[in-house]
Design an enzyme around this catalytic site. Structure first.
Site, short mmCIF file in Angstrom:
data_model
loop_
_atom_site.label_atom_id
_atom_site.label_comp_id
_atom_site.label_asym_id
_atom_site.label_seq_id
_atom_site.Cartn_x
_atom_site.Cartn_y
_atom_site.Cartn_z
N HIS A 1 1.72 4.38 -2.87
CA HIS A 1 1.80 5.84 -2.70
C HIS A 1 3.18 6.35 -3.15
O HIS A 1 3.29 7.39 -3.79
CB HIS A 1 1.64 6.23 -1.23
N HIS B 1 0.83 -1.20 0.00
CA HIS B 1 0.00 0.00 0.00
C HIS B 1 0.87 1.26 0.00
O HIS B 1 0.73 2.13 -0.86
CB HIS B 1 -0.92 -0.01 1.23
N GLU B 2 1.77 1.32 0.96
CA GLU B 2 2.61 2.51 1.07
C GLU B 2 3.53 2.64 -0.14
O GLU B 2 3.83 3.75 -0.59
CB GLU B 2 3.42 2.50 2.37
N HIS C 1 3.40 6.79 -6.73
CA HIS C 1 2.65 7.98 -7.16
C HIS C 1 3.56 9.22 -7.08
O HIS C 1 3.48 10.12 -7.92
CB HIS C 1 1.43 8.13 -6.24
#
Ligand SMILES: [Zn+2]
Length: 683
Positions: A471, A467-468, A474
């Site tokens: 990010h 998940h991290e 991104h």
């Protein structure tokens, strides 16, 4: 005395020289940076020339470089590795920041120039990104109160100052509550616990200056495995109660009063800006747009989730009976019996897979997935200064060795770190005056191993890691011109799309077969265990959905109902949980007094629903790979890169999604993925 924060950095990639930076450097550096920024803004405001895109919008984008630089180092440290000196500076800065930003964001002359440009926008021959930047800048200033009259502006400034102080108090209290409590495990208190968990408890004790002891701490990655595996019901109750009581102990770290005041001030500021409630204000600038849309989503998921959770509860009660227990399942029993139920139904034991999920193996898996999708590579660097010896750094390169950016991974829990897991940046990608490559961090709270053994993750930890890292991508893949549109500078209800979408790859056989290897033997994950693991992923989703949706609803109600009624936090919480029919066996994932997402700052205030809003998109988005028959399909990955991961805030989010997927998202994908489409799936 020379201040390293004000000097040019001679380090590899011009990263912060952490070895030289001391707490006492920050306040003077901030003062210098505030002064420099204020002078830059003043020059724009006093420019006698007619406003142009260049002398106003671009000039704004160029301003505040030093402040951004100093802030990003400071807040990265405060989150990942603070000390009493840094925390004291943070308290002082909260007010100082508000006093610096208020006169800029509410500057009438500046706002007038931006508004004028907005009126003339069709004549300015702007690129798509420039049009978006102009629109976003206007909205940002308007929403900060730049268009208000003098009295309203003054009140707004007071409110902002007070809110900055209160948010800071909230975080400080929560950190203190988490640091103050530990449970020491004597030799008789370890029934049911795995050797790796006990080793992690020993490492935590050593970290806190208690060698040869073992402690459970209040970090989630200590509490949840304990609740899941400890067969000592009395200790489970103790740990559970301490965990949910954080910030609600009636002591000097109690957050209830802070919350009451935050809610009142947020409501007042929303009214000044012409909205009935803070939720309405918040949603006016989001993908969801209206409170009705948010309630519709959350309530649509609530019923099937609750039904599924209740069916699981009954099955667990039956298990207790089979074991000869006569007690009623309580909240501190849920994780423990859910694990037993999982073992029975899916014949899967979370502890059985852990030896295959080494941190190094899962980092390699996350990197390899990014290499296959986006053609980037990761090379570890040992020469980049870090803030703690556990921090690792990788250079990220694209095709032909092109420099993409730098990635820091800070994975282990320690007392100096805030709880949770997050991504942040120390330098954002932009190309305004030449290429600036991003410097991105992931901070997690995984339990460290003792005695130099490889660190092993739980399935939930692996999900967090991916998940991290989603990010982080991104931020790393960002490809925009203007700094304020870079990377994760998107709507809160869009920002979880790249992260949650990335979680999909960590449960793919294509990835696990290669990277999940036994930490001792190097043996690949046995086919049968892999199958049972994947089958078990939908298990307990009713519980996970209930604890999350209840949190999203309570956040929403806090910011929709009159703040005077929400001020008595405990009563409000009880009333709302009763209203939605929250089962007593399930607690909120974050009770109000520990709900840092919405009170340690306003980023997720009336915005906690964002995870689910994004999930509607990510569940649907992954379908594009499934339909292509290949989870690394090159054409789909290219669209994903161009429209989602690299476009930052330069596109309208719904338009970006449609450009990627060819249509709007279908909400059923979310229910299907969580196994909630048909409640019989819970049986
Ligand atoms: Zn996230």
């Amino acid at each position: 005395m020379s201040n390293p924060l004000l000097a040019a950095w001679q380090t590899p990639f011009e990263t912060p020289p952490f070895d030289d930076i001391r707490p006492e450097h920050f306040l003077p550096a901030f003062e210098h940076a505030f002064g420099e920024h204020a002078a830059e803004i003043d020059a724009i405001v006093k420019d006698s020339a007619e406003p142009t895109f260049d002398n106003t919008i671009t000039a704004l984008e160029r301003s505040g470089k030093l402040l951004t630089k100093v802030s990003s180092v400071f807040y990265a440290l405060v989150g990942a590795h603070s000390n009493p000196e840094l925390l004291a500076i943070e308290s002082e800065l909260a007010l100082r920041q508000a006093r610096h930003w208020n006169p800029i964001m509410m500057n009438g002359v500046l706002f007038g120039r931006i508004a004028k440009l907005s009126e003339l926008r069709d004549t300015l021959q702007l690129t798509g990104e420039q049009q978006r930047l102009l629109e976003r800048t206007l909205i940002r200033f308007r929403r900060a109160g730049a268009g208000l009259d003098k009295a309203a502006k003054e009140r707004m400034a007071e409110i902002n100052e007070r809110l900055a102080h209160l948010s800071n108090e909230f975080s400080k209290h929560l950190l203190a509550e988490e640091q103050d409590w530990t449970l020491e495990l004597g030799p008789d208190d370890r029934d049911g616990l795995s050797a790796t968990f006990v080793a992690a408890c020993e490492a935590a004790a050593t970290e806190r200056g208690k060698p040869n002891k073992a402690i459970v701490t209040l970090s989630r990655s200590s509490v949840e495995p304990f609740l899941q595996s400890s067969s000592r019901r009395d200790l489970r109750e103790k740990v559970y109660n301490a965990f949910i009581a954080r910030g609600d102990n009636g002591n000097k770290n109690d957050n209830s009063t802070v919350i009451g005041e935050i809610l009142k001030l947020r409501e007042e500021s929303a009214r000044l800006l012409g909205y009935d409630t803070f939720a309405a204000y918040r949603l006016a600038d989001s993908m969801a747009k209206t409170p009705q849309n948010v309630r519709g989503l959350l309530e649509g998921v609530w019923k099937p989730a609750l039904a599924s959770a209740m069916a699981d509860r009954d099955a667990m009660q039956a298990l207790i009976g089979e074991d000869g227990g006569t007690f009623k399942l309580a909240a501190w029993d849920w994780h423990y019996y859910a694990e037993k139920l999982r073992q029975r139904r899916a014949n899967f034991d979370a502890a059985a897979i852990k030896p295959y999920l080494s941190l190094d193996g899962m980092i390699a898996a996350a990197f390899d997935t990014a290499s296959q999708l986006f053609a980037i590579t990761f090379t570890e660097r040992k020469d980049v200064p870090v803030w703690h010896p556990d921090v690792r750094v990788w250079e990220v390169n694209g095709r032909g060795g092109r420099e993409v950016g730098l990635f820091y991974g800070d994975y282990f829990a320690r007392p100096s770190k805030r709880s949770g897991a997050w991504m942040t940046s120390m330098r954002n990608q932009q190309e305004l005056d030449g290429v600036v490559t991003p410097v991105i961090l992931n901070v997690c709270n995984f339990s460290k191993s003792a005695n130099g053994e490889p660190v092993l993750l739980s399935p939930a930890d692996v999900r967090t890691l991916f998940h991290e890292f989603g990010h982080a991508l991104h931020g790393l893949l960002s490809n925009v011109v203007y700094p304020s549109l870079s990377g994760t500078s998107v709507f809160t209800d869009f920002v979880e799309l790249p992260s949650q979408l990335y979680e999909n790859w960590q449960e793919r056989p294509e990835v696990l077969q290669r990277f999940a290897r036994h930490y001792k033997t190097g043996e690949a994950l046995p086919e049968d265990l892999l199958k049972r693991f994947l089958a078990s992923r939908k298990f307990n989703q009713g519980f996970a959905t209930v604890e999350y949706v209840a949190n999203a609803l309570i956040d929403f109600e806090f910011h929709s109902q009159p703040a005077s009624t929400a001020g008595d936090v405990r009563t409000f919480e009880r009333k709302e949980l009763d209203r939605i029919g929250m089962p007593e066996e399930i607690a909120l994932r974050h009770r109000p007094t520990q709900f840092g997402h919405i009170f340690s700052g306003d980023h997720y205030a009336a915005g906690y629903y964002s995870y689910m809003w994004s999930e509607v998109m990510d569940a649907d988005a992954f379908g594009a790979f499934e339909e292509a028959g290949n989870v690394f399909d090159a054409a789909v990955a290219l669209r994903l890169h161009d429209y989602i991961y690299s476009s930052g805030g330069s596109r309208e989010p719904e338009e970006a999604y449609v450009a990627f997927r060819g249509r709007k998202p279908k909400p059923e994908a979310l229910l299907r993925r969580r196994g909630l489409l048909d409640t019989s799936a819970a049986a």
